[in-house]
Design an enzyme around this catalytic site. Structure first.
Site, PDB file in Angstrom:
ATOM      1  N   THR A  72       4.198   2.689  -3.801  1.00 49.33           N
ATOM      2  CA  THR A  72       5.516   2.142  -3.454  1.00 49.33           C
ATOM      3  C   THR A  72       6.091   1.341  -4.621  1.00 49.33           C
ATOM      4  O   THR A  72       7.266   1.516  -4.982  1.00 49.33           O
ATOM      5  CB  THR A  72       5.405   1.256  -2.194  1.00 49.33           C
ATOM      6  OG1 THR A  72       4.893   2.055  -1.126  1.00 49.33           O
ATOM      7  CG2 THR A  72       6.753   0.674  -1.810  1.00 49.33           C
ATOM      8  N   GLN A 179       0.689  12.369  -3.730  1.00 47.98           N
ATOM      9  CA  GLN A 179      -0.098  13.289  -2.913  1.00 47.98           C
ATOM     10  C   GLN A 179      -0.810  14.363  -3.728  1.00 47.98           C
ATOM     11  O   GLN A 179      -1.759  14.968  -3.250  1.00 47.98           O
ATOM     12  CB  GLN A 179       0.803  13.982  -1.876  1.00 47.98           C
ATOM     13  CG  GLN A 179       1.238  13.081  -0.735  1.00 47.98           C
ATOM     14  CD  GLN A 179       0.107  12.758   0.238  1.00 47.98           C
ATOM     15  OE1 GLN A 179      -0.829  13.526   0.421  1.00 47.98           O
ATOM     16  NE2 GLN A 179       0.206  11.599   0.870  1.00 47.98           N
ATOM     17  N   CYS A 324       8.031   7.875  17.468  1.00 51.43           N
ATOM     18  CA  CYS A 324       7.262   6.640  17.631  1.00 51.43           C
ATOM     19  C   CYS A 324       6.350   6.382  16.443  1.00 51.43           C
ATOM     20  O   CYS A 324       6.136   5.246  16.041  1.00 51.43           O
ATOM     21  CB  CYS A 324       6.420   6.692  18.893  1.00 51.43           C
ATOM     22  SG  CYS A 324       7.449   6.719  20.343  1.00 51.43           S
TER      23      CYS A 324
HETATM   24  C1  LIG Z   1       1.313   7.081   0.268  1.00 48.42           C
HETATM   25  C2  LIG Z   1       2.487   7.508  -0.494  1.00 48.42           C
HETATM   26  C3  LIG Z   1       3.285   6.581  -1.196  1.00 48.42           C
HETATM   27  C4  LIG Z   1       3.056   5.091  -1.112  1.00 48.42           C
HETATM   28  O1  LIG Z   1       1.909   4.683  -1.795  1.00 48.42           O
HETATM   29  P1  LIG Z   1       1.278   3.251  -1.445  1.00 48.42           P
HETATM   30  O2  LIG Z   1       0.209   3.068  -2.472  1.00 48.42           O
HETATM   31  O3  LIG Z   1       0.731   3.361  -0.065  1.00 48.42           O
HETATM   32  O4  LIG Z   1       2.366   2.242  -1.564  1.00 48.42           O
HETATM   33  C5  LIG Z   1       4.352   7.056  -1.937  1.00 48.42           C
HETATM   34  N1  LIG Z   1       4.618   8.372  -1.992  1.00 48.42           N
HETATM   35  C6  LIG Z   1       3.880   9.297  -1.344  1.00 48.42           C
HETATM   36  C7  LIG Z   1       4.225  10.738  -1.471  1.00 48.42           C
HETATM   37  C8  LIG Z   1       2.796   8.900  -0.565  1.00 48.42           C
HETATM   38  O5  LIG Z   1       2.088   9.808   0.075  1.00 48.42           O
END
Ligand SMILES: *Cc1c(COP(=O)(O)O)cnc(C)c1O
Length: 393
Positions: A72, A179, A324
């Site tokens: 994030t 991912q 939800c």
């Molecule tokens: C999990 C995820 C994030 C966020 O990463 P965090 O380390 O949990 O903040 C951003 N982009 C994608 C595609 C994610 O799967």
């Protein structure tokens, strides 16, 4: 009760080798990497070594790696940092309708701050068309941000091709590769990207640590201010134990990638085949062009959250794009963007496989799911309407 974890797109367990690598840095080697004394130098060395591992894993230079608190923050730094550096050149951003909230909500916020955002549509498989990217470019476009692989249905985007288009127009290009790392090859030069986000907890590393790759020469400004750490792009005392963990995790995740993924892909085939044998179940996303561990289906006449809870009672952990679970009134923006109806999105189920899953676990899930679905469908008024035998007089 046995527990089966099929939610690896949400997070992964920390690899024991990663934990072992991290442990010394909490107590014995606890120094501040900025300190000049031995304790500090020890910590600095650990951070430098981890940085080398990250750089090597993605084909970058060590000076292009910035550690952040996760995916994030990496996404926010990329987007807001470029906007800060380039806003006098233009106020237009191009992204897609299926981005993670870390990207789409950052763009949404900028949309309230005088910037203009184009959200590109996707096809039925969730793919962005490079020609659409090209058509969206304007003289005032300063950033294109398109994710590498989608977290909900695993579709892998044509990032290298989009990168070429961005470069030809002199526009900075960011991709969220959170991912994809550990699942498919990630090389910043092959992908033609200027910025790329990673997060350790999606590849068997600890939570709360990530990376923003920043190509040399990219004009970007920090969004937080403080000390001189991470070449001022991300000030604050380094979380060196977690950085060490991320370094170890990325090294493990990117070795023998093909072999490890072929095992997961076999499990995915088995799971998909079993799920599609249940009446009125349809696969969401591309049948082949998806992350090896990702399965996403829509199960008609059933609510996603009821499925999650019923499966949870059997010890099986999965997720859904229903309202939800997405924390809002609307179901997943990703599934809707792919053209699913609200009903299909509400009845979606995401099962994401990892290294520790077995064939036997997949078979167990497939053995309990049909009864759960049948029980839930019996409670659905739509289902009884659909299958009621017309009354003849
Ligand atoms: C999990 C995820 C994030 C966020 O990463 P965090 O380390 O949990 O903040 C951003 N982009 C994608 C595609 C994610 O799967």
């Amino acid at each position: 009760m046995r527990r089966i974890y099929l939610d690896h797109a949400a997070t992964t367990p920390v690899n024991p080798e990663v934990i072992a690598a991290m442990l010394p840095y909490f107590h014995n080697n606890f120094g501040n990497p900025s300190s000049v004394h031995g304790f500090g130098r020890e910590a600095r060395k650990a951070v430098d070594e981890a940085r080398e591992k990250v750089a090597k894993a993605i084909g970058a230079d060590v000076r292009e790696i910035v550690f952040t608190s996760g995916g994030t923050e990496a996404d926010n730094l990329a987007i807001q940092g470029i906007v800060l550096a380039k806003q006098d050149k233009g106020k237009h951003i191009v992204t897609s309708a299926i981005e993670h909230h870390a990207v789409i909500d950052t763009c949404g916020f900028l949309g309230t701050q005088g910037f203009e955002v184009t959200y590109l549509p996707v096809d039925e498989y969730g793919l962005v068309t490079p020609a659409d990217v090209l058509a969206a470019i304007r003289p005032d476009t300063i950033l294109i941000t398109i994710m590498h692989a989608n977290n909900e249905m695993g579709t892998v985007q044509p990032i290298a091709e989009i990168g070429k288009i961005a470069r030809a127009h002199g526009i900075t290009f960011h991709t969220d590769a959170v991912q994809s790392i550990g699942s498919i090859p990630v090389d910043v030069n092959e992908l033609n990207v200027d910025l790329l986000s990673l997060s350790a907890h999606k590849f068997y590393g600890p939570k709360g640590i990530g990376v923003l790759y920043i190509r040399k020469g990219t004009k970007i400004k920090p969004v937080t201010h403080g000390g001189g750490q991470e070449r001022k792009y991300r000030p604050g005392t380094e979380n060196h134990a977690s950085i060490v963990g991320l370094g170890k995790a990325i090294e493990l995740a990117t070795t023998n990638l093909v072999e490890k993924q072929s095992k997961i892909r076999m499990l995915r085939h088995r799971l998909i085949a079993g799920l599609l044998a249940i009446p009125e179940v349809k696969l969401n996303g591309h049948p082949e062009q998806r992350l090896s561990g990702n399965v996403n289906v829509s199960i008609r006449y059933v609510e996603g959250e009821s499925l999650i809870l019923s499966l949870d009672m059997k010890g099986v952990a999965v997720s859904s794009g229903s309202a939800c679970t997405s924390g809002s009134l609307d179901p997943s923006h990703v599934l809707l963007a792919m053209g699913l109806s609200h009903e299909e999105a509400h009845g979606s189920l995401r099962l994401t496989l990892g290294h520790d899953n077995t064939e036997e676990e997949v078979d167990y899930v497939l053995s309990v799911l049909p009864e759960i679905i049948e029980r839930l469908r019996k409670m659905s008024p739509l289902y009884s309407q659909r299958y009621s035998i017309p009354v003849r007089t």
